[in-house]
Design a protein around this motif. Structure first.
Motif, PDB file in Angstrom:
ATOM      1  N   GLY A  63       0.851  -1.189   0.000  1.00  0.00           N
ATOM      2  CA  GLY A  63       0.000   0.000   0.000  1.00  0.00           C
ATOM      3  C   GLY A  63       0.881   1.231   0.000  1.00  0.00           C
ATOM      4  O   GLY A  63       2.022   1.196  -0.480  1.00  0.00           O
ATOM      5  N   ASN A  65      -2.668  -4.806   2.627  1.00  0.00           N
ATOM      6  CA  ASN A  65      -3.578  -4.398   1.554  1.00  0.00           C
ATOM      7  C   ASN A  65      -3.832  -5.590   0.650  1.00  0.00           C
ATOM      8  O   ASN A  65      -2.884  -6.225   0.183  1.00  0.00           O
ATOM      9  N   GLU A  94      -8.087  -3.047   3.231  1.00  0.00           N
ATOM     10  CA  GLU A  94      -6.890  -3.221   4.042  1.00  0.00           C
ATOM     11  C   GLU A  94      -7.283  -3.605   5.444  1.00  0.00           C
ATOM     12  O   GLU A  94      -8.418  -3.377   5.877  1.00  0.00           O
ATOM     13  N   THR A 111      -0.909  -1.691   7.892  1.00  0.00           N
ATOM     14  CA  THR A 111      -2.016  -2.498   7.372  1.00  0.00           C
ATOM     15  C   THR A 111      -1.516  -3.415   6.267  1.00  0.00           C
ATOM     16  O   THR A 111      -0.522  -3.119   5.605  1.00  0.00           O
TER      17      THR A 111
HETATM   18 MG    MG Z   1      -1.073  -0.363   4.143  1.00  0.00          MG
END
Ligand code: MG
Ligand code: RBF
Length: 319
Positions: A202, A215, A261, A213
């Motif tokens: 991401g 993704n 995500e 996160t």
């Molecule tokens: Mg991310």
């Protein structure tokens, strides 16, 4: 035993010397209505000693046509990996073979006759077909069950499946999903919505704010959900508690592209390239556009607290 074919090749016929019973459809979400068709496939296969084949499409035909007209894909209840996972059924497969036909301009202009002769009979050795009550196929949806009968195929038409006087259909479930009515999604789907795909890079902004996160690669697909959710994430059969965000991230991006995500609570792993499943458990709030990143992440920290609360309560109930 369990196979995926994206395109046909010349050798395919050789693998299909056994006659087959085929079901054809979108199977988006593999809901309780779909399961009625699959159960009939199993009945017929047992009675007549046939191979069980499910034929589906990627993208889905309606997605292909809507995208051509409007430039945006229709939302869906699962990605191709989810369909395959559900049919694989933890090693107890619901069918013997899944055929995924790439839906292209070329396939869109197949006549019913060509589709039946070229694909279903010549390549799959089909003698029986199980279809939904409204099944149409071939160029401009010009084919129906009568075309199968013409070629000597035995046809079983499965009547709609009702729950609470509503016909169970992917579009009904998509409507509930769009409204974030997750209890109703569960009721008609028979399980929670899941999205499975590869973990891609991401923008790495979350990490700067302490909320890394993963993704998921969605391609041009759009999930039927939009918002912030408590979720389970599964990677290599390990389950993690997580908070998921599905949407367009309007605070940092004004494109129409959907992203999915998830932030895993209490663990920071390098997961790029792994295949992850995000199972949506509970709706926390809609996606919002914030005036700046500080306000966005202030809200995200609150989402993390709410997610922890959700799992604490859930674990108490499950004990
Ligand atoms: Mg991310
Ligand atoms: N982006 C938004 O523009 N609006 C939101 O309301 C929003 N909520 C989020 C909630 C959570 C729990 C997470 C993990 C992300 C959220 N995002 C939201 C996406 C956020 O913009 C994105 O994670 C970062 O920009 C890093 O890619």
């Amino acid at each position: 035993m369990y196979k995926i074919q994206l395109t046909f090749n010349e050798t395919h016929k050789q693998n299909n010397t056994k006659q087959s019973v085929v079901t054809i459809g979108n199977y988006d979400g593999c809901h309780l209505g779909h399961m009625q068709l699959i159960s009939q496939v199993n009945d017929t296969a047992n009675k007549k000693n046939l191979k069980r084949i499910l034929v589906t499409f990627e993208p889905l035909p309606q997605e292909f046509f809507i995208e051509k007209k409007q430039g945006i894909r229709r939302s869906r209840l699962g990605l191709i990996r989810d369909k395959c996972n559900l049919l694989y059924n933890n090693g107890n497969p619901l069918v013997d073979e899944i055929i995924i036909l790439r839906f292209t301009e070329n396939l869109a202009i197949y006549t019913p006759e060509l589709f039946i002769k070229d694909i279903l009979i010549n390549k799959l050795n089909m003698t029986d077909v199980i279809i939904g009550h409204d099944f149409k196929f071939g160029i401009n949806g010009s084919g129906n069950y009568l075309d199968f009968i013409q070629y000597g195929i035995e046809v079983k038409i499965i009547e709609p499946y009702y729950i609470d006087t509503h016909r169970v259909s992917s579009s009904l479930i998509r409507t509930y999903a769009n409204e974030n009515n997750l209890p109703m999604v569960y009721r008609y789907l028979g399980r929670n919505l899941c999205y499975t795909s590869r973990v891609v890079h991401g923008n790495h902004l979350g990490r700067k704010y302490g909320v890394p996160t993963i993704n998921l690669c969605l391609g041009r697909n759009r999930p039927a959900l939009c918002g912030i959710y408590a979720a389970y994430v599964y990677i290599n059969n390990v389950r993690y508690n997580a908070v998921a965000s599905i949407g367009r991230n309007p605070t940092i991006d004004d494109s129409n592209i959907y992203k999915l995500e998830a932030h895993l609570l209490d663990i920071d792993l390098d997961l790029y390239g792994f295949v992850a499943t995000v199972e949506i458990l509970s709706f926390l709030r809609p996606e919002m556009k914030f005036d700046n990143l500080e306000l966005l992440f202030k809200q995200i920290y609150a989402d993390l607290d709410n997610t922890r609360l959700f799992f604490t309560k859930r674990e108490k109930i499950l004990l």
